[in-house]
Write an enzyme that holds these catalytic residues in place. Structure first.
Site, PDB file in Angstrom:
ATOM      1  N   ASP A  32     -11.089   2.577   3.721  1.00 53.05           N
ATOM      2  CA  ASP A  32     -11.384   1.148   3.554  1.00 53.05           C
ATOM      3  C   ASP A  32     -12.881   0.922   3.339  1.00 53.05           C
ATOM      4  OD1 ASP A  32      -9.301  -0.658   3.410  1.00 53.05           O
ATOM      5  OD2 ASP A  32      -8.915  -0.637   5.572  1.00 53.05           O
ATOM      6  N   GLN A  84      -4.507  -1.592   9.336  1.00 57.84           N
ATOM      7  CA  GLN A  84      -4.373  -2.912   8.723  1.00 57.84           C
ATOM      8  C   GLN A  84      -4.979  -3.981   9.640  1.00 57.84           C
ATOM      9  OE1 GLN A  84      -3.168  -3.617   5.539  1.00 57.84           O
ATOM     10  NE2 GLN A  84      -4.021  -5.627   6.024  1.00 57.84           N
ATOM     11  N   LYS A 119       0.849  -1.202   0.000  1.00 56.07           N
ATOM     12  CA  LYS A 119       0.000   0.000   0.000  1.00 56.07           C
ATOM     13  C   LYS A 119       0.882   1.248   0.000  1.00 56.07           C
ATOM     14  CE  LYS A 119      -3.770  -2.531   2.042  1.00 56.07           C
ATOM     15  NZ  LYS A 119      -4.515  -2.964   3.226  1.00 56.07           N
TER      16      LYS A 119
END
Ligand code: NDP
Length: 288
Positions: A120, A97, A53
């Site tokens: 997200d 994460q 990422k």
């Protein structure tokens, strides 16, 4: 006849290149897209995801802020950091994460991220917005599947009016996937572990999306001739090789189009995360 392969690597690269160009224009206007990435602990797979990422941010021209915290970090400490980042004007997106260490409640963490920085797309406000057709951040993997369908096969895949069967109903893939396909005017069926006659249900699909997590469970017996088959699953087979939920070798002989694993849905997830970061920056700078 063998199916057309929908190349997720190529399509994700196109999306990243488009974002790179748009980001350069934003920079000229003095806006730097900034993503804060939080990793708690040293789970090897999570470390790889976070690294990828950050690399994507670098490629496109975003600034990434890295918070690598020890596994012993308390929930309170993590929530405090999220609160600080929520209140920082120069942070557009916040990514925590997953999975988190067992002593941290993931739902509490998701709920703590400001919906306007939830790149997200997991916050209940964003999930609710998707459900009632309002704008908001959409979970990256299902958003990536929509792009594969729209950009794959030279844009010739028709979604509106078609029968779509999604196997799997998780909060991050199956459920948002069903809402997105509904938004695209497909006729949607969601199958799961309690579904009876799965083969028959799947065979109705013009577009079949597998998001289960079981290597090779979708066989040619589940697929109508000419159907578009999207494989979200990421599994290891008995030889330790990466594979999807679909038995690629046999299904590609009857499907019209199919995504491979690796190189299908996987690369799209990061591309869509990058797209959400860009959208977040536009919103924060009143440019939308
Ligand atoms: P979950 O384990 O959260 O959900 C799996 C779903 O599959 C559940 O809804 C479950 O049903 C259903 N299911 C399980 N067994 C069967 C069965 N025999 N028949 C029909 N349905 C079944 O998984 P995720 O949604 O998080 O992930 C699914 C897969 O996608 C995994 O392989 C994961 O690694 C991959 N993935 C890939 C991503 C990417 O970037 N490409 C991103 C996210 C996930 P029930 O609800 O009844 O239990």
């Amino acid at each position: 006849m063998s199916a057309t392969i929908i190349d997720g690597k190529l399509i994700s690269q196109q999306i990243k290149d488009e974002l790179k160009e748009k980001t350069a224009h934003l920079k000229e206007k003095g806006v730097e897209v900034t993503l804060a990435v939080i990793l708690v602990g040293e789970d090897p797979a999570s470390m790889v995801y976070v690294r990828n990422k950050k690399r994507a941010c670098e490629y496109i021209g975003y600034k990434s802020l890295s918070y690598e915290l020890p596994a012993s970090t308390t929930q309170e400490e993590l929530l405090k950091l999220i609160d600080e980042l929520n209140n920082k004007d120069d942070v557009d997106g916040i990514l925590v994460q997953m999975p988190l260490p067992g002593h941290i409640n993931e739902k509490a963490v998701i709920d703590a991220i400001s919906p306007s920085k939830d790149v997200d797309g997991f916050h209940p406000m964003n999930v609710g917005a998707l459900c009632i057709g309002e704008s908001g951040f959409v979970s990256c993997t299902p958003a990536g599947v929509i792009q594969l369908l729209k950009r794959g096969c030279e844009g010739k895949i028709q979604i509106a009016g078609k029968e779509c069967v999604i196997v799997g109903r998780s909060n991050i893939v199956g459920k948002p996937m069903s809402l997105l396909m509904l938004r695209e005017n497909a006729t949607v069926t969601v199958a799961h572990s309690k579904t009876e006659n799965l083969e028959e249900v799947c065979k109705r699909a013009d577009i079949l999306i597998a998001a289960v997590g079981k290597a090779g469970m979708i066989t040619k017996n589940h697929v109508k001739e000419g159907a578009v088959v999207i494989d979200v699953g990421i599994n290891r087979n008995s030889e330790g090789k990466l594979c999807g939920d679909v038995d690629f070798a046999e299904v590609k002989e009857i499907a019209g189009a199919i995504t491979p694993v690796p190189g299908g849905v996987g690369p799209m997830t990061i591309a869509m995360l990058m797209n959400n970061c860009y959208e977040a920056a536009l919103m924060h700078h009143d440019m939308k």
